[in-house]
Design a protein around this motif. Structure first.
Motif, short mmCIF file in Angstrom:
data_model
loop_
_atom_site.label_atom_id
_atom_site.label_comp_id
_atom_site.label_asym_id
_atom_site.label_seq_id
_atom_site.Cartn_x
_atom_site.Cartn_y
_atom_site.Cartn_z
N ASP A 123 0.88 -0.96 -0.36
CA ASP A 123 -0.56 -0.22 -0.28
C ASP A 123 0.85 1.49 -0.05
OD1 ASP A 123 0.66 -0.02 2.72
OD2 ASP A 123 -0.98 0.19 3.79
N GLU A 125 2.64 3.12 1.75
CA GLU A 125 2.61 3.63 3.55
C GLU A 125 2.90 3.12 4.28
OE1 GLU A 125 -0.72 6.02 3.60
OE2 GLU A 125 -0.11 7.06 1.58
N ASN A 126 2.57 2.20 4.39
CA ASN A 126 3.14 0.75 5.35
C ASN A 126 3.50 -0.36 4.76
OD1 ASN A 126 0.96 2.37 7.43
ND2 ASN A 126 -0.52 2.05 5.67
N GLN A 155 1.76 -3.67 12.21
CA GLN A 155 0.63 -4.53 12.94
C GLN A 155 0.81 -5.80 12.81
OE1 GLN A 155 -2.56 -2.33 11.78
NE2 GLN A 155 -3.06 -1.03 13.35
C1 NAG Z 1 -1.85 3.23 6.49
O1 NAG Z 1 -2.39 2.54 7.67
C2 NAG Z 1 -2.88 3.48 8.53
C3 NAG Z 1 -2.65 3.13 9.85
O2 NAG Z 1 -2.77 1.87 10.12
C4 NAG Z 1 -4.11 3.78 8.24
O3 NAG Z 1 -4.71 4.85 8.35
C5 NAG Z 1 -3.38 4.39 6.11
O4 NAG Z 1 -4.70 4.94 5.39
C6 NAG Z 1 -2.58 3.22 5.62
N1 NAG Z 1 -2.32 3.26 4.27
C7 NAG Z 1 -3.34 2.81 3.44
C8 NAG Z 1 -2.20 3.54 2.14
O5 NAG Z 1 -3.82 1.82 3.03
#
Ligand code: NAG
Ligand code: NAG
Length: 188
Positions: A123, A125-126, A155
């Motif tokens: 994703d 970002e995570n 997580q």
């Molecule tokens: C990444 O994780 C955060 C915290 O769980 C969430 O708010 C965010 O939407 C996530 N990023 C994506 C691109 O899914």
């Protein structure tokens, strides 16, 4: 008998080269990869959270930093903390496959064969789920898998989901082990 001896020595060589990595009979699986993979969103720093053991990675605090080069290739810097307290840093280069951007090939030294780096899911970002598999003489394959995260912790639900994804592609996750990201020096 010479035939038997030859077979035994082949088997011993296989055992030797596959020590500390994941060896399976048959050819590599061909799992689907991340759709519409965007490397410009993927660059930057990633922490290794869990992986299938790799003999070339023995340290802890393993991290990667990807950045775009002017020639369209991707610069790769991997870092790890060795047991003697030194930081081992190696630099390599990755290229994307034409028409299949989530399938990359990474090479570290000119003398070493390059290896596949397939982004199965990210994703950006995570998390990122990376898979690498090479078939040898049509008979067996050696595979690696890495769960990467933008932060030193990820997580556990996400980790489980990514392992389930691997299992759904018939990739064995039993040997996947966590990487220590807790006891790292501040300069890393
Ligand atoms: C990444 O994780 C955060 C915290 O769980 C969430 O708010 C965010 O939407 C996530 N990023 C994506 C691109 O899914
Ligand atoms: C990643 O590598 C790039 C290019 O070498 C560098 O400019 C950047 O500062 C590095 N980022 C981190 C977080 O180390």
């Amino acid at each position: 008998m010479p035939g038997t001896l030859a077979l035994v020595s082949v088997l011993f060589s296989l055992l030797y080269i596959t020590e500390g990595q994941t060896f399976n009979w048959g050819r590599c699986p061909d799992p689907p990869v991340q759709e519409n993979f965007d490397v410009t969103k993927y660059v930057g720093k990633w922490y290794e959270i869990e992986k299938l053991p790799a003999s070339f990675e023995k340290g802890i605090c393993i991290q990667a930093n990807y950045s775009l080069k002017e020639n369209g290739k991707i610069k790769v810097i991997n870092q790890e903390l060795r047991s003697d307290g030194t930081i081992n840093r190696i630099e390599g280069e990755a290229v994307q496959r034409d028409g299949e951007p989530a399938k990359l090939t990474v090479s570290f030294y000119w003398a070493m064969p390059s290896s596949p780096y397939w982004v199965l899911a990210t994703d950006y970002e995570n998390y990122s789920m990376v898979y690498s598999c090479t078939t040898f003489i049509w008979l067996f394959h050696i595979e690696y898998a890495w769960i990467l995260s933008r932060t030193p912790q990820l997580q556990s639900e996400t980790v489980e989901r990514l392992k389930n994804l691997l299992r759904s592609y018939k990739i064995d996750t039993e040997k996947i082990r966590p990487t220590d990201q807790m006891n790292c020096p501040p300069e890393m």
